[in-house]
Design an enzyme around this catalytic site. Structure first.
Site, PDB file in Angstrom:
ATOM      1  N   SER A 187       0.796  -1.226   0.000  1.00  0.00           N
ATOM      2  CA  SER A 187       0.000   0.000   0.000  1.00  0.00           C
ATOM      3  C   SER A 187       0.827   1.273   0.000  1.00  0.00           C
ATOM      4  O   SER A 187       0.329   2.328  -0.380  1.00  0.00           O
ATOM      5  CB  SER A 187      -0.931   0.011   1.205  1.00  0.00           C
ATOM      6  OG  SER A 187      -0.181  -0.097   2.405  1.00  0.00           O
ATOM      7  N   HIS A 215      -5.390  -3.364  -2.289  1.00  0.00           N
ATOM      8  CA  HIS A 215      -5.066  -2.411  -3.355  1.00  0.00           C
ATOM      9  C   HIS A 215      -5.017  -3.058  -4.739  1.00  0.00           C
ATOM     10  O   HIS A 215      -4.651  -2.394  -5.715  1.00  0.00           O
ATOM     11  CB  HIS A 215      -3.744  -1.700  -3.050  1.00  0.00           C
ATOM     12  CG  HIS A 215      -3.913  -0.660  -1.992  1.00  0.00           C
ATOM     13  ND1 HIS A 215      -4.427   0.580  -2.247  1.00  0.00           N
ATOM     14  CD2 HIS A 215      -3.680  -0.717  -0.659  1.00  0.00           C
ATOM     15  CE1 HIS A 215      -4.487   1.272  -1.116  1.00  0.00           C
ATOM     16  NE2 HIS A 215      -4.041   0.508  -0.137  1.00  0.00           N
ATOM     17  N   LYS A 246     -11.896   0.911  -1.106  1.00  0.00           N
ATOM     18  CA  LYS A 246     -10.983   1.682  -1.945  1.00  0.00           C
ATOM     19  C   LYS A 246     -11.568   1.751  -3.368  1.00  0.00           C
ATOM     20  O   LYS A 246     -12.471   2.532  -3.592  1.00  0.00           O
ATOM     21  CB  LYS A 246      -9.589   1.057  -1.875  1.00  0.00           C
ATOM     22  CG  LYS A 246      -9.099   1.006  -0.414  1.00  0.00           C
ATOM     23  CD  LYS A 246      -7.711   0.512  -0.283  1.00  0.00           C
ATOM     24  CE  LYS A 246      -7.360   0.145   1.153  1.00  0.00           C
ATOM     25  NZ  LYS A 246      -7.484   1.218   2.126  1.00  0.00           N
TER      26      LYS A 246
HETATM   27  C1  LIG Z   1      -2.967  -3.414   2.263  1.00  0.00           C
HETATM   28  C2  LIG Z   1      -4.178  -3.006   3.038  1.00  0.00           C
HETATM   29  N1  LIG Z   1      -4.900  -3.946   3.658  1.00  0.00           N
HETATM   30  C3  LIG Z   1      -6.013  -3.630   4.356  1.00  0.00           C
HETATM   31  C4  LIG Z   1      -6.438  -2.332   4.463  1.00  0.00           C
HETATM   32  C5  LIG Z   1      -7.657  -2.023   5.269  1.00  0.00           C
HETATM   33  O1  LIG Z   1      -8.772  -1.815   4.444  1.00  0.00           O
HETATM   34  P1  LIG Z   1      -9.977  -0.927   4.929  1.00  0.00           P
HETATM   35  O2  LIG Z   1      -9.624   0.493   4.680  1.00  0.00           O
HETATM   36  O3  LIG Z   1     -11.139  -1.424   4.151  1.00  0.00           O
HETATM   37  O4  LIG Z   1     -10.136  -1.197   6.408  1.00  0.00           O
HETATM   38  C6  LIG Z   1      -5.732  -1.316   3.830  1.00  0.00           C
HETATM   39  C7  LIG Z   1      -6.202   0.089   3.902  1.00  0.00           C
HETATM   40  O5  LIG Z   1      -5.717   0.935   4.548  1.00  0.00           O
HETATM   41  C8  LIG Z   1      -4.571  -1.655   3.105  1.00  0.00           C
HETATM   42  O6  LIG Z   1      -3.844  -0.709   2.496  1.00  0.00           O
END
Ligand SMILES: Cc1ncc(COP(=O)(O)O)c(C=O)c1O
Length: 398
Positions: A187, A215, A246
């Site tokens: 991310s 992502h 996202k």
């Molecule tokens: C790699 C990754 N996994 C999980 C999440 C968590 O997702 P969510 O924003 O739906 O809680 C994020 C978001 O910040 C992320 O970048």
């Protein structure tokens, strides 16, 4: 209650930490968004070009999602009422799960309130004391927290290092259950996990294989099905996590895999058992979003066109953009205070590009994290690039 003078504040020590964060340039103040989350948006009262959102495909404001959410509010109300195992599960939630499973080509799926809850709730319930988790060093915080909650042993392998993973798999043969886990797309750096190699190693060693495609959902693979589809690994991934927050444009997370995985998570996963499910409007918007992914593939094409255009211009200007292969393009600044300064200067020039500092990234890896979306026009991207060039020269980054 009247707090008399002289009563000590037991939280007083927080002030010292906050002062230190200020001094080190690590203090964050989220900019305030008024209006819609779009490529052009109003932050802190000023209209700017937005390079910071994860709204890859512009779905946060898509009319079909909007209408589906409104209709769900009209017919079902604004809340689901409780935890699904307690107040009953809305038909809409079950429909969304079937749709996601079909989309991801898995037997079943289960939806969580967020991607964070999906990761943390899955890792912590599938693994337990005496087991071992083999995790890429740059995996997301929700994976790390889930691993800690599980009480399994945690072994970290260097980022994308297959040889190190293999050594760890050799060393951990005696553990009853082993989980190999990686982000599909990282991310903060935007690089892609070497999934075929990781999957082959996990399978050869009989380990459980899990990918977090937060992502990659809506970005990689046919119609945005994610890294498993991108690499042609259908049927070889035990656990796929994705987010609905996202590219999908709404909120939530899901776990896709075999039917018994869904059944188990409903019995054991704590976010499922102890937290209220999505409001109907959110579930309905997510259902509409999956339709849009299949019906409007041109959004993903535009996303990648813009990504290539922006990345190659940044490279020509001489910025260090690390190892990114996806729309997440970091501009590596290193120093936290300088990254903050760069973000502020860009904002003054009409661009919102957030600085990302420790603890989200390593202390010496502060950066401006940019994401272009399918909705940015070429003119907007050119204006971003002109501002980046100006500020990059001012700060001697290029
Ligand atoms: C790699 C990754 N996994 C999980 C999440 C968590 O997702 P969510 O924003 O739906 O809680 C994020 C978001 O910040 C992320 O970048």
């Amino acid at each position: 209650m009247n707090r008399g003078a002289g009563v000590a504040n037991p939280l007083g020590y927080l002030d010292a930490t906050l002062a230190q964060l200020h001094a080190e340039g690590l203090y964050r103040t989220p900019r305030e968004l008024t209006g819609e989350q779009q490529a052009r948006a109003r932050f802190d009262g000023r209209e700017v070009i937005n390079l910071s959102s994860n709204n890859y495909l512009g779905l946060t404001t898509h009319p079909k999602l909007h209408e589906a959410a409104m209709e769900a509010i009209r017919s079902l109300g604004v809340g689901s009422g409780s935890v699904r195992t307690i107040a009953g599960t809305m038909e809409l939630h079950v429909r969304l799960e079937r749709r996601i499973a079909e989309f991801k080509k898995t037997e079943a799926a289960v939806v969580f309130q967020s991607g964070f809850a999906a990761n943390a709730g899955t890792v912590s319930s599938v693994l337990g004391r005496g087991d071992v988790i083999l995790s890429d060093e740059l995996n997301h915080a929700s994976i790390i927290d889930g691993a800690r909650l599980s009480r399994a042993e945690i072994r970290i392998f260097p980022h994308r290092d297959l040889a190190a993973l293999e050594r760890l798999l050799d060393e951990t043969r005696e553990y009853p259950h082993r989980l190999v886990i990686t982000d599909g797309v990282f991310s903060m750096d935007g690089d892609i996990a070497p999934l075929p190699g990781i999957v082959a190693l996990a399978r050869a060693h009989g380990a459980i294989m899990m990918v977090d495609d937060a992502h990659a959902s809506g970005v990689l693979g046919k119609a945005g099905r994610g890294t498993v589809d991108h690499f042609g690994l259908h049927g070889q991934m035990d656990i796929q996590v994705g987010t609905l927050s996202k590219a999908i444009g709404a909120l939530g997370g899901y776990v896709a895999g075999r039917q018994h995985l869904r059944d188990y998570l409903i019995q054991r996963s704590r976010p499922f058992l102890f937290s209220t499910s999505h409001p109907p409007a959110v579930a309905a918007a997510c259902l509409a979003a999956v339709d849009v992914l299949e019906q409007e593939p041109e959004r993903i094409d535009r996303l990648w066109d813009n990504t290539r255009y922006f990345k190659s211009a940044l490279a020509r200007l001489g910025f260090d953009t690390g190892v990114s292969e996806t729309p997440i393009t970091p501009i590596i600044v290193r120093d936290s205070a300088k990254a903050g300064q760069m973000s502020d200067r860009l904002y003054a020039l009409g661009i919102f590009a957030q600085a990302v500092v420790y603890p989200t990234v390593a202390i010496d890896k502060a950066r401006i994290r940019t994401i272009v979306t399918s909705e940015h026009t070429r003119d907007q991207l050119d204006r971003c690039l002109a501002a980046l060039e100006t500020v990059g020269r001012e700060l001697r980054l290029i």
